[in-house]
Write an enzyme that holds these catalytic residues in place. Sequence first.
Site: not given
Ligand SMILES: Cc1ncc(COP(=O)(O)O)c(C=O)c1O
Lengths: 411, 282
Positions: A88, A110, A381
């Site tokens: 993020k 948000e 992620s």
């Molecule tokens: C660690 C992590 N991965 C994935 C996401 C999902 O968001 P996005 O699909 O935009 O990557 C989030 C959202 O809060 C997250 O915190």
Amino acid sequence: MSESETSFGRYGGQYVPEALMPALEELEDAYQRYVLENEDGFLDEFEERMREFGGRPTPLQRADRLSERYGREVYLKREDLVHGGAHKLNNALGQVLLAKYMGKERIIAETGAGQHGTATAMAAAHLEMPCEIYMGRTDVNRQRPNVYRMRMNGAAVNPVDAGSATLKEAINATLRDWATTVETTHYVIGSVVGPHPFPKMVRDFQAVISEEAREQIQAQAGRLPDSVVACAGGGSNTMGAFHAFVPDESVALYAVEAGGSSLDIDEEAGLAPNSATLSTGTDGVLHGAMTKLLQSGDGQIMESHSVSAGLDYAGVGPELSHLVATDRVTPVSVDDETALNAFHRLSRLEGIIPALESSHALGYLEDAAEDLGEVVVVNVSGRGDKDLETVLEETEKRDLEAAPDVEVFER
Amino acid sequence: MTDSDIERAIREHHPALITYITAGDPSLEETKAYVEALDRGGSDLIELGLPFSEPIAEGPTIQAAINRSLAAGTTPRRFFEMVDDLETDAPLLVMTYYNMVLQYGSSGESRDGPDVRPFVERAAEAGLSGIIVPDLPAEESGPLKAACEEFGLDLVFIVAPTTAGERLETIMSQASGFVYVQARLGTTGARADVSGATHESLERLAAYDASADGVPKAVGFGVSEADHAAEIVTAGADGVIVGSALIDLIADADDPAAALEAKARELKGGAEAGLADAPTKQ
Ligand SMILES: Cc1ncc(COP(=O)(O)O)c(C=O)c1O
């Protein structure tokens, strides 16, 4: 402006109140000059800050036990090691810095689970920008540590009481604030969603994930991967992990959505017990863009569900909808239980506690490793420390094969 | 171009009172009675809100009305059936969000995505004269504008305090019915005063005068009292739009229909008093 500039095929666009349109034009202009053309050395400063404050580049790590378990080469892109514990920050720091270059005086954002809110609050503290975060009341109550983190970084947290008081209501409230304060305020949107130019701009800030991974895999495996797997909520880590590979036709791209408890929807109650928008949604307009949505036949937006708060959203980025419609990206889903098992498995086998969101991508390995080819890149992620409370609670309710024995606790 | 129902109503009853209520709050049956009351009280145009679950342009008052309406089971089909039965002197408009327009009568599976025509066709059949879509800026309005022209409805555009220059030109060239001048930044909701932004907006719009070929200009967002209506008309508007103040009456008054009729009369009186004070322009 021609359609192709503001949209991806039939998805995207700018479906917002007129009051916001001049701000989107201003943002488009700033995106063009600073992000695409590096005016005033914007990109150099951004990259330097991502290195020194953010901890980039992140490693691409060969996961030895997973490789053995699945009988193929499994590499993990370690976005959990970015400052704050998730991808993020790539976007939040980029946008807060851009707001500074644009001369804005205030940041709003948000947040659902609080990951984007904490990343934005960190970036705003780092760059000395006043910051307010909108968060549904339900999420404030179930994500208390993240609320504290935002407060500690100096951000105001505004609880939103409307509707189910989660992410979609928080976005509505932030858009309403922006419609009032647009002349002095930048809205740091948290994913590749919203009106043009947000989906493109957020993707460009996140594309560093695949730009690094593409070089790393060639250096480490001597070739491109057969597949890249990433979870998809709004889709920012997803587009980040895919972008540099989109032109590589030999690389299959899998967007793993939250299958929740079931893929069926309850039209009467307006409930979808999942967040599998790409897999099961239909075309419509939400939060400024034409995209796939979980909605009733009349067009009312459904309440979505996932054990992972960060995937719990009834929409998805328009570029992903387009890449799915053109068969470049394959949408798949993983249910709550498979994700929880994957969470425990990575923790146990590799010594990495992944975010519940990322656990969906890892869960897909367990479900369908044989479809993924010989060399697989999985985007981790984020890290899972934020999820421990949920995981304990959800694990207790179930008989999970990969869960540890926690009998050390007295009952 | 010949005048539409809406333009004619505004010119004949100048300065016009335009009222908004959310259909289905608290039920569609009561909405019918309220629309008739507003009509009797002298409302020259009536906007009916068709509720959408994510009303991003709305402040707390109308959000609450939308929630009450959705909880009461309002659907587009029932909404149109209610409008089928309405008989008013005032032309009626529907105000809703773009996704509601897109999904009506759509299978959801078509290859080119959803189509706006079925909604507009049904709106015309129900006797509606115009459509207002707060999340549809001029850039994205091509398909809906075409459908409105096909079925003889006006598509009303909003001009915001931030709208200027080329954007203003574009919007004014596409406008029909009336131009909705947003009195201030932010969301809908009753306010205690008339914003300075209202005067600035009307000055910017003065070049497109109603006495020439341009469409009439009506001001809304925050208007709640007769003296606001007067001030706005004196400043050059052809009409005033009042919404949240009426929703408050529906929520709180002992006899909402009587209260709405009286309030409409009062607001219309304010607008007329404002005209008497206006520098003569026609
Ligand atoms: C660690 C992590 N991965 C994935 C996401 C999902 O968001 P996005 O699909 O935009 O990557 C989030 C959202 O809060 C997250 O915190």
